[in-house]
Design a protein around this motif. Structure first.
Motif, PDB file in Angstrom:
ATOM      1  N   GLU A  49       0.912  -1.230  -0.018  1.00  0.00           N
ATOM      2  CA  GLU A  49      -0.166  -0.036   0.116  1.00  0.00           C
ATOM      3  C   GLU A  49       0.802   1.080   0.050  1.00  0.00           C
ATOM      4  O   GLU A  49       0.495   2.159  -0.783  1.00  0.00           O
ATOM      5  N   VAL A  52       2.590   1.999  -3.469  1.00  0.00           N
ATOM      6  CA  VAL A  52       1.514   2.712  -4.423  1.00  0.00           C
ATOM      7  C   VAL A  52       1.409   4.162  -4.254  1.00  0.00           C
ATOM      8  O   VAL A  52       1.428   4.924  -5.003  1.00  0.00           O
ATOM      9  N   VAL A  76      -0.196  -7.859  -6.071  1.00  0.00           N
ATOM     10  CA  VAL A  76      -1.419  -6.925  -5.851  1.00  0.00           C
ATOM     11  C   VAL A  76      -0.727  -5.604  -5.984  1.00  0.00           C
ATOM     12  O   VAL A  76      -1.578  -4.625  -6.714  1.00  0.00           O
ATOM     13  N   ALA A  77       0.188  -5.294  -5.238  1.00  0.00           N
ATOM     14  CA  ALA A  77       0.827  -3.961  -5.288  1.00  0.00           C
ATOM     15  C   ALA A  77       1.317  -3.573  -6.901  1.00  0.00           C
ATOM     16  O   ALA A  77       1.134  -2.403  -7.222  1.00  0.00           O
ATOM     17  N   HIS A  80      -1.953  -2.506  -8.867  1.00  0.00           N
ATOM     18  CA  HIS A  80      -2.268  -1.163  -8.583  1.00  0.00           C
ATOM     19  C   HIS A  80      -1.323  -0.099  -8.853  1.00  0.00           C
ATOM     20  O   HIS A  80      -1.709   1.058  -9.593  1.00  0.00           O
ATOM     21  N   ALA A  83      -1.434   0.522 -12.600  1.00  0.00           N
ATOM     22  CA  ALA A  83      -2.536   1.389 -13.147  1.00  0.00           C
ATOM     23  C   ALA A  83      -2.356   2.746 -12.746  1.00  0.00           C
ATOM     24  O   ALA A  83      -2.908   3.719 -13.411  1.00  0.00           O
ATOM     25  N   THR A  84      -1.851   3.134 -11.545  1.00  0.00           N
ATOM     26  CA  THR A  84      -1.775   4.488 -11.210  1.00  0.00           C
ATOM     27  C   THR A  84      -0.510   5.135 -11.580  1.00  0.00           C
ATOM     28  O   THR A  84      -0.775   6.351 -11.966  1.00  0.00           O
TER      29      THR A  84
END
Length: 221
Positions: A49, A52, A76-77, A80, A83-84
Protein backbone atom coordinates in the motif's frame (compact mmCIF):
# COMPACT_ATOMS: atom_id res chain seq x y z
CA UNK A 1 31.04 -9.95 -12.36
CA UNK A 2 31.86 -6.48 -13.66
CA UNK A 3 29.41 -4.07 -15.18
CA UNK A 4 29.16 -4.11 -18.93
CA UNK A 5 29.92 -0.67 -20.45
CA UNK A 6 26.72 -0.79 -22.52
CA UNK A 7 24.68 -0.98 -19.32
CA UNK A 8 25.83 2.46 -18.23
CA UNK A 9 24.37 5.79 -19.27
CA UNK A 10 26.23 8.67 -17.62
CA UNK A 11 23.69 11.20 -18.86
CA UNK A 12 20.65 9.52 -17.30
CA UNK A 13 20.02 8.72 -13.64
CA UNK A 14 17.59 5.90 -12.91
CA UNK A 15 15.34 6.87 -10.00
CA UNK A 16 14.50 3.82 -7.89
CA UNK A 17 11.88 3.09 -5.22
CA UNK A 18 12.68 0.13 -2.94
CA UNK A 19 9.80 -1.98 -1.60
CA UNK A 20 10.51 -4.73 0.94
CA UNK A 21 9.23 -5.37 4.46
CA UNK A 22 12.74 -6.18 5.70
CA UNK A 23 14.80 -3.10 6.47
CA UNK A 24 18.05 -5.03 6.13
CA UNK A 25 17.18 -5.92 2.53
CA UNK A 26 16.30 -2.31 1.72
CA UNK A 27 19.52 -1.10 3.34
CA UNK A 28 21.57 -3.56 1.29
CA UNK A 29 19.89 -2.54 -1.95
CA UNK A 30 20.32 1.14 -1.13
CA UNK A 31 24.02 0.60 -0.44
CA UNK A 32 24.45 -1.04 -3.85
CA UNK A 33 22.35 1.41 -5.86
CA UNK A 34 23.52 4.61 -4.16
CA UNK A 35 27.11 3.73 -5.04
CA UNK A 36 26.15 3.18 -8.68
CA UNK A 37 26.78 6.42 -10.63
CA UNK A 38 23.62 6.23 -12.77
CA UNK A 39 21.16 5.04 -10.11
CA UNK A 40 19.67 6.79 -7.10
CA UNK A 41 17.20 5.59 -4.48
CA UNK A 42 14.41 8.15 -4.11
CA UNK A 43 12.31 6.33 -1.53
CA UNK A 44 11.56 3.17 0.44
CA UNK A 45 8.37 1.37 1.44
CA UNK A 46 7.70 -1.64 3.67
CA UNK A 47 4.21 -2.49 2.38
CA UNK A 48 2.47 -2.72 -0.95
CA UNK A 49 0.00 0.00 0.00
CA UNK A 50 2.79 2.41 0.90
CA UNK A 51 4.57 1.53 -2.33
CA UNK A 52 1.60 2.57 -4.46
CA UNK A 53 1.21 5.86 -2.56
CA UNK A 54 4.92 6.68 -2.76
CA UNK A 55 5.14 5.78 -6.43
CA UNK A 56 2.24 8.12 -7.19
CA UNK A 57 4.07 10.88 -5.32
CA UNK A 58 7.63 10.28 -6.55
CA UNK A 59 7.00 8.76 -10.01
CA UNK A 60 10.23 6.71 -9.96
CA UNK A 61 11.64 5.10 -13.09
CA UNK A 62 11.81 1.67 -11.46
CA UNK A 63 10.25 0.09 -8.40
CA UNK A 64 12.18 -2.86 -6.98
CA UNK A 65 9.35 -4.95 -5.51
CA UNK A 66 9.33 -7.84 -3.06
CA UNK A 67 6.43 -10.29 -3.39
CA UNK A 68 5.87 -11.47 0.17
CA UNK A 69 4.84 -8.59 2.44
CA UNK A 70 2.15 -7.94 5.07
CA UNK A 71 -1.13 -6.61 3.68
CA UNK A 72 -1.21 -6.22 -0.07
CA UNK A 73 1.53 -8.47 -1.41
CA UNK A 74 3.84 -7.60 -4.24
CA UNK A 75 1.61 -9.00 -7.00
CA UNK A 76 -1.42 -6.95 -5.93
CA UNK A 77 0.74 -3.88 -5.36
CA UNK A 78 2.30 -4.26 -8.80
CA UNK A 79 -1.11 -4.27 -10.45
CA UNK A 80 -2.25 -1.17 -8.56
CA UNK A 81 1.03 0.61 -9.13
CA UNK A 82 1.07 -0.01 -12.87
CA UNK A 83 -2.50 1.28 -13.11
CA UNK A 84 -1.68 4.36 -11.05
CA UNK A 85 1.74 5.22 -12.48
CA UNK A 86 1.95 3.52 -15.90
CA UNK A 87 5.33 5.06 -16.74
CA UNK A 88 6.99 3.36 -13.76
CA UNK A 89 8.48 -0.09 -14.33
CA UNK A 90 8.31 -2.80 -11.67
CA UNK A 91 11.26 -5.13 -11.16
CA UNK A 92 10.39 -8.03 -8.87
CA UNK A 93 13.22 -9.01 -6.50
CA UNK A 94 12.23 -12.03 -4.46
CA UNK A 95 13.21 -15.47 -3.21
CA UNK A 96 10.38 -17.19 -5.07
CA UNK A 97 10.99 -18.74 -8.48
CA UNK A 98 7.98 -21.05 -8.80
CA UNK A 99 6.01 -20.86 -12.02
CA UNK A 100 2.75 -19.61 -10.48
CA UNK A 101 4.33 -16.64 -8.69
CA UNK A 102 6.40 -15.62 -11.69
CA UNK A 103 3.43 -15.72 -14.04
CA UNK A 104 1.22 -13.86 -11.55
CA UNK A 105 3.80 -11.08 -11.17
CA UNK A 106 4.30 -10.72 -14.92
CA UNK A 107 0.55 -10.79 -15.52
CA UNK A 108 0.15 -8.00 -12.96
CA UNK A 109 2.51 -5.85 -15.01
CA UNK A 110 6.01 -6.55 -13.68
CA UNK A 111 8.70 -5.77 -16.24
CA UNK A 112 11.32 -8.14 -14.87
CA UNK A 113 11.97 -10.82 -12.28
CA UNK A 114 15.21 -11.32 -10.35
CA UNK A 115 16.03 -13.59 -7.41
CA UNK A 116 17.42 -12.16 -4.18
CA UNK A 117 20.52 -14.32 -4.25
CA UNK A 118 21.57 -12.75 -7.57
CA UNK A 119 24.92 -11.02 -7.79
CA UNK A 120 24.63 -7.29 -6.92
CA UNK A 121 25.97 -6.37 -10.37
CA UNK A 122 23.20 -8.45 -11.95
CA UNK A 123 20.59 -6.59 -9.88
CA UNK A 124 22.02 -3.26 -11.04
CA UNK A 125 21.93 -4.43 -14.64
CA UNK A 126 18.33 -5.54 -14.20
CA UNK A 127 17.36 -2.13 -12.80
CA UNK A 128 18.97 -0.42 -15.79
CA UNK A 129 17.30 -2.81 -18.21
CA UNK A 130 13.89 -2.24 -16.60
CA UNK A 131 14.38 1.51 -16.91
CA UNK A 132 15.01 0.99 -20.64
CA UNK A 133 11.68 -0.87 -20.81
CA UNK A 134 13.38 -4.19 -21.39
CA UNK A 135 12.34 -7.38 -19.60
CA UNK A 136 15.21 -8.60 -17.39
CA UNK A 137 14.45 -12.14 -16.21
CA UNK A 138 16.83 -14.10 -13.99
CA UNK A 139 18.20 -16.93 -16.19
CA UNK A 140 17.14 -19.49 -13.58
CA UNK A 141 13.58 -18.17 -13.72
CA UNK A 142 13.63 -17.99 -17.52
CA UNK A 143 14.79 -21.59 -17.81
CA UNK A 144 12.00 -22.64 -15.48
CA UNK A 145 9.39 -20.69 -17.44
CA UNK A 146 10.62 -21.95 -20.77
CA UNK A 147 10.96 -25.62 -19.83
CA UNK A 148 8.64 -27.47 -22.20
CA UNK A 149 5.60 -28.95 -20.53
CA UNK A 150 3.89 -32.20 -21.50
CA UNK A 151 2.54 -32.30 -25.06
CA UNK A 152 -1.16 -31.77 -24.09
CA UNK A 153 -0.31 -28.41 -22.56
CA UNK A 154 1.10 -27.07 -25.81
CA UNK A 155 -0.94 -25.00 -28.17
CA UNK A 156 -2.55 -26.95 -31.00
CA UNK A 157 -2.75 -23.77 -33.05
CA UNK A 158 -0.07 -23.50 -35.73
CA UNK A 159 0.38 -19.77 -35.20
CA UNK A 160 1.32 -17.26 -37.89
CA UNK A 161 3.96 -17.99 -40.49
CA UNK A 162 7.03 -15.89 -39.81
CA UNK A 163 9.62 -14.91 -42.42
CA UNK A 164 12.92 -16.78 -41.95
CA UNK A 165 14.77 -13.81 -40.44
CA UNK A 166 11.99 -13.14 -37.93
CA UNK A 167 12.02 -16.81 -36.96
CA UNK A 168 15.76 -16.54 -36.30
CA UNK A 169 15.20 -13.46 -34.16
CA UNK A 170 12.36 -15.05 -32.18
CA UNK A 171 14.36 -18.22 -31.47
CA UNK A 172 17.19 -16.13 -30.02
CA UNK A 173 14.81 -13.85 -28.15
CA UNK A 174 13.31 -16.98 -26.55
CA UNK A 175 16.83 -17.88 -25.37
CA UNK A 176 16.89 -14.60 -23.47
CA UNK A 177 19.34 -12.76 -25.75
CA UNK A 178 19.29 -8.98 -25.92
CA UNK A 179 18.88 -7.12 -29.22
CA UNK A 180 22.62 -6.44 -29.23
CA UNK A 181 23.44 -10.12 -28.73
CA UNK A 182 20.99 -11.16 -31.44
CA UNK A 183 22.53 -8.62 -33.82
CA UNK A 184 25.99 -10.02 -33.10
CA UNK A 185 24.90 -13.63 -33.70
CA UNK A 186 23.07 -12.84 -36.93
CA UNK A 187 25.56 -10.32 -38.23
CA UNK A 188 22.99 -7.53 -38.66
CA UNK A 189 22.52 -4.07 -37.17
CA UNK A 190 20.94 -3.74 -33.74
CA UNK A 191 18.33 -1.33 -35.14
CA UNK A 192 17.38 -3.99 -37.69
CA UNK A 193 16.86 -6.49 -34.87
CA UNK A 194 14.61 -3.96 -33.13
CA UNK A 195 12.48 -3.69 -36.27
CA UNK A 196 12.24 -7.48 -36.53
CA UNK A 197 11.29 -7.80 -32.85
CA UNK A 198 8.49 -5.28 -33.30
CA UNK A 199 7.23 -7.15 -36.34
CA UNK A 200 7.33 -10.48 -34.46
CA UNK A 201 5.33 -8.97 -31.59
CA UNK A 202 2.65 -7.79 -34.03
CA UNK A 203 2.46 -11.09 -35.88
CA UNK A 204 2.10 -13.29 -32.78
CA UNK A 205 0.00 -10.80 -30.81
CA UNK A 206 2.22 -10.05 -27.81
CA UNK A 207 3.52 -6.83 -26.28
CA UNK A 208 6.81 -7.79 -24.61
CA UNK A 209 9.82 -10.10 -24.84
CA UNK A 210 8.73 -12.40 -22.01
CA UNK A 211 5.36 -13.04 -23.63
CA UNK A 212 7.09 -13.68 -26.95
CA UNK A 213 9.43 -16.20 -25.33
CA UNK A 214 6.51 -17.99 -23.68
CA UNK A 215 4.63 -17.99 -27.01
CA UNK A 216 7.65 -19.60 -28.65
CA UNK A 217 7.79 -22.27 -25.98
CA UNK A 218 4.06 -22.98 -26.14
CA UNK A 219 4.25 -23.39 -29.92
CA UNK A 220 7.13 -25.84 -29.72
CA UNK A 221 9.97 -23.54 -30.85
Amino acid sequence: MGAHPADRSPLVTVRVLLVDDHAIVRNGLRAVLDTTPDCTVVGEAATGEAAVDLAAELVPDVVVMDLSMPGAGGVVATGHLRATVPTTRVLVLTTFSDDARVRAALAAGATGYVLKDADPDDVVRAVRAAARDEAPIDPRVARHLLTPGPPPSRSTQPGPVLPPREREVLVRLARGLSNKQIAHELGIAERTVKVHVGSVFRRIGVADRTSAALWARDHGW
